[in-house]
Write a protein that holds these residues in place. Sequence first.
Motif, mmCIF file in Angstrom:
data_model
loop_
_atom_site.group_PDB
_atom_site.id
_atom_site.type_symbol
_atom_site.label_atom_id
_atom_site.label_comp_id
_atom_site.label_asym_id
_atom_site.label_seq_id
_atom_site.Cartn_x
_atom_site.Cartn_y
_atom_site.Cartn_z
ATOM 1 N N PHE A 53 0.833 -1.209 0.000
ATOM 2 C CA PHE A 53 0.000 0.000 0.000
ATOM 3 C C PHE A 53 0.860 1.249 0.000
ATOM 4 N N LEU A 54 1.951 1.245 0.807
ATOM 5 C CA LEU A 54 2.851 2.388 0.838
ATOM 6 C C LEU A 54 3.483 2.608 -0.530
ATOM 7 N N GLY A 55 3.776 1.519 -1.226
ATOM 8 C CA GLY A 55 4.342 1.637 -2.557
ATOM 9 C C GLY A 55 3.388 2.337 -3.508
ATOM 10 N N GLN A 56 2.092 2.032 -3.410
ATOM 11 C CA GLN A 56 1.103 2.698 -4.241
ATOM 12 C C GLN A 56 1.030 4.187 -3.935
ATOM 13 N N MET A 57 1.149 4.529 -2.650
ATOM 14 C CA MET A 57 1.106 5.935 -2.277
ATOM 15 C C MET A 57 2.295 6.690 -2.848
ATOM 16 N N LEU A 58 3.478 6.049 -2.815
ATOM 17 C CA LEU A 58 4.677 6.705 -3.293
ATOM 18 C C LEU A 58 4.622 6.965 -4.788
ATOM 19 N N ALA A 59 3.725 6.302 -5.496
ATOM 20 C CA ALA A 59 3.591 6.528 -6.922
ATOM 21 C C ALA A 59 2.901 7.854 -7.227
ATOM 22 N N LEU A 60 2.234 8.433 -6.223
ATOM 23 C CA LEU A 60 1.595 9.727 -6.413
ATOM 24 C C LEU A 60 2.640 10.837 -6.380
ATOM 25 N N PRO A 61 2.388 11.995 -7.012
ATOM 26 C CA PRO A 61 3.328 13.111 -6.931
ATOM 27 C C PRO A 61 3.591 13.497 -5.487
ATOM 28 N N ALA A 62 4.838 13.858 -5.199
ATOM 29 C CA ALA A 62 5.240 14.114 -3.807
ATOM 30 C C ALA A 62 4.470 15.265 -3.189
ATOM 31 N N ASP A 63 4.044 16.241 -4.022
ATOM 32 C CA ASP A 63 3.341 17.395 -3.473
ATOM 33 C C ASP A 63 1.824 17.238 -3.552
ATOM 34 N N SER A 64 1.355 16.045 -3.887
ATOM 35 C CA SER A 64 -0.076 15.808 -4.031
ATOM 36 C C SER A 64 -0.770 15.811 -2.674
ATOM 37 N N THR A 65 -1.924 16.486 -2.624
ATOM 38 C CA THR A 65 -2.708 16.475 -1.393
ATOM 39 C C THR A 65 -3.191 15.068 -1.085
ATOM 40 N N LEU A 66 -3.540 14.313 -2.130
ATOM 41 C CA LEU A 66 -3.983 12.936 -1.915
ATOM 42 C C LEU A 66 -2.864 12.091 -1.323
ATOM 43 N N TRP A 67 -1.631 12.322 -1.752
ATOM 44 C CA TRP A 67 -0.493 11.592 -1.179
ATOM 45 C C TRP A 67 -0.338 11.927 0.302
ATOM 46 N N GLN A 68 -0.463 13.220 0.630
ATOM 47 C CA GLN A 68 -0.361 13.636 2.035
ATOM 48 C C GLN A 68 -1.492 13.037 2.866
ATOM 49 N N LEU A 69 -2.695 13.023 2.293
ATOM 50 C CA LEU A 69 -3.822 12.401 2.997
ATOM 51 C C LEU A 69 -3.562 10.917 3.232
ATOM 52 N N ALA A 70 -3.093 10.233 2.193
ATOM 53 C CA ALA A 70 -2.848 8.792 2.308
ATOM 54 C C ALA A 70 -1.805 8.500 3.374
ATOM 55 N N LEU A 71 -0.729 9.256 3.379
ATOM 56 C CA LEU A 71 0.339 9.021 4.350
ATOM 57 C C LEU A 71 -0.127 9.304 5.769
ATOM 58 N N PHE A 72 -0.821 10.429 5.951
ATOM 59 C CA PHE A 72 -1.273 10.801 7.292
ATOM 60 C C PHE A 72 -2.284 9.806 7.846
ATOM 61 N N PHE A 73 -3.273 9.430 7.023
ATOM 62 C CA PHE A 73 -4.316 8.542 7.528
ATOM 63 C C PHE A 73 -3.841 7.100 7.648
ATOM 64 N N THR A 74 -2.808 6.718 6.895
ATOM 65 C CA THR A 74 -2.190 5.412 7.140
ATOM 66 C C THR A 74 -1.560 5.386 8.524
ATOM 67 N N LYS A 75 -0.879 6.470 8.896
ATOM 68 C CA LYS A 75 -0.319 6.563 10.251
ATOM 69 C C LYS A 75 -1.422 6.507 11.297
ATOM 70 N N ALA A 76 -2.548 7.190 11.011
ATOM 71 C CA ALA A 76 -3.671 7.163 11.953
ATOM 72 C C ALA A 76 -4.194 5.751 12.148
ATOM 73 N N GLY A 77 -4.328 5.006 11.051
ATOM 74 C CA GLY A 77 -4.841 3.646 11.142
ATOM 75 C C GLY A 77 -3.850 2.660 11.704
ATOM 76 N N ALA A 78 -2.549 2.927 11.528
ATOM 77 C CA ALA A 78 -1.527 1.953 11.911
ATOM 78 C C ALA A 78 -0.963 2.174 13.311
ATOM 79 N N PHE A 79 -1.154 3.364 13.880
ATOM 80 C CA PHE A 79 -0.473 3.656 15.132
ATOM 81 C C PHE A 79 -1.365 4.187 16.243
ATOM 82 N N VAL A 80 -2.661 4.350 15.992
ATOM 83 C CA VAL A 80 -3.552 4.855 17.036
ATOM 84 C C VAL A 80 -4.262 3.689 17.706
ATOM 85 N N PHE A 81 -4.061 3.565 19.014
ATOM 86 C CA PHE A 81 -4.651 2.470 19.785
ATOM 87 C C PHE A 81 -5.897 2.955 20.516
#
Length: 382
Positions: A197-225
């Motif tokens: 999944f992270l690999g798919q996100m990295l395929a987006l442009p680095a300055d893309s808002t969707l990329w930032q959303l994907a990265l941030f919400f992946t952290k939310a889903g993976a690290f919030v207990f």
Amino acid sequence: MATQASYSLTELVRYFLRLGTLGFGGPPALVSAMHRDLVAERGWIAENDYREGLALAQLAPGPLAAQLAIYLGYVHYGVWGATLTGIAFVLPSFLMVLALGWAYVQFEGLPWMQALFYGIGAAVIGIIAVGTYKLTRKTVQSDDWLGWTLFGISALATAIMETELLWLVLLSGGVYWLVKSPPQLIRFNAGNSLAPFLGQMLALPADSTLWQLALFFTKAGAFVFGSGLAIVPFLYGGVVKEYGWLTEQQFLDAVAVAMITPGPVVITVAFIGYLVAGFPGACVAALATFLPCYVLTVLPAPYFKRWGKHPGVKAFVDGITMAAVGAIAGAVVVLARRQLTDWPAIILALTTVGLLYRFKKLPELTVIGGAAIIGLLLRYVG
């Protein structure tokens, strides 16, 4: 996958569609409903399977109710069952939140919409406060001085810093583990499962808002207990403080939307994603949040019987849970400081607390509906 199922996968998916459509009250209510319906009344799920699923959901990061639904789908129907039950549980509230997001964007400037969310926002503060009180009583034993210490430090840190400190939550789990069940090494290998999944996100442009959303919400889903409310301080720190995607009022409105829709509270991420980047943003935020919890539930499921009852694992989970509940308590303070800015809002919040404490079975949706009407009356009569 142990015994043969006494129900079909279609029946289970239909059940979770219904629960996702009508299940109000947040994680405690949803988890309780699954036990009542699937274990006690229908006998589809064995008590031991339910308890193991609940323990795994508490151990892994992400939304508790959604993880339990995924695990219960896995019990008799494996990965396919886990996938379909997870989608069925989340999809109804996702569609409702999309509709609310569209309406919010279209009519935000109208007085009646602002008045509705004024009343709802105040009631939500009261609801979260009562929920936090119940979670705290259930999580931290009265004679557990270490648990109360971890809870207090996390609550204070969240209230002061206005964001959940992930390192503090994880450190709390480690400290509680070391004190309550001194070390035996246990290895977890699920972390690398997010690589595709992270690999798919990295395929987006680095300055893309969707990329930032994907990265941030992946952290939310993976690290919030913790419960669904545990994600609130983390989201606030990111979408308001760090990225500035939403104003503080928009964020509180997003929390309110999560409270007035059925299904998992965490579905508020779709509302936030919609406000930031429209329909694509809602889809990316929801997928990024729920995919880690799906992976971290399905991958360890076959092995959980082997180590799930290990004293060290249990102690680590207990420590993390206490700190997560402390973060929720701190988030209540942060949100209340911003929402309860006048006496009508304060009175609405206190009335909500009093009603929910006095009438244990009072539906939260009823309270929210009443608060919305009061907000309208204050706007047009006052």
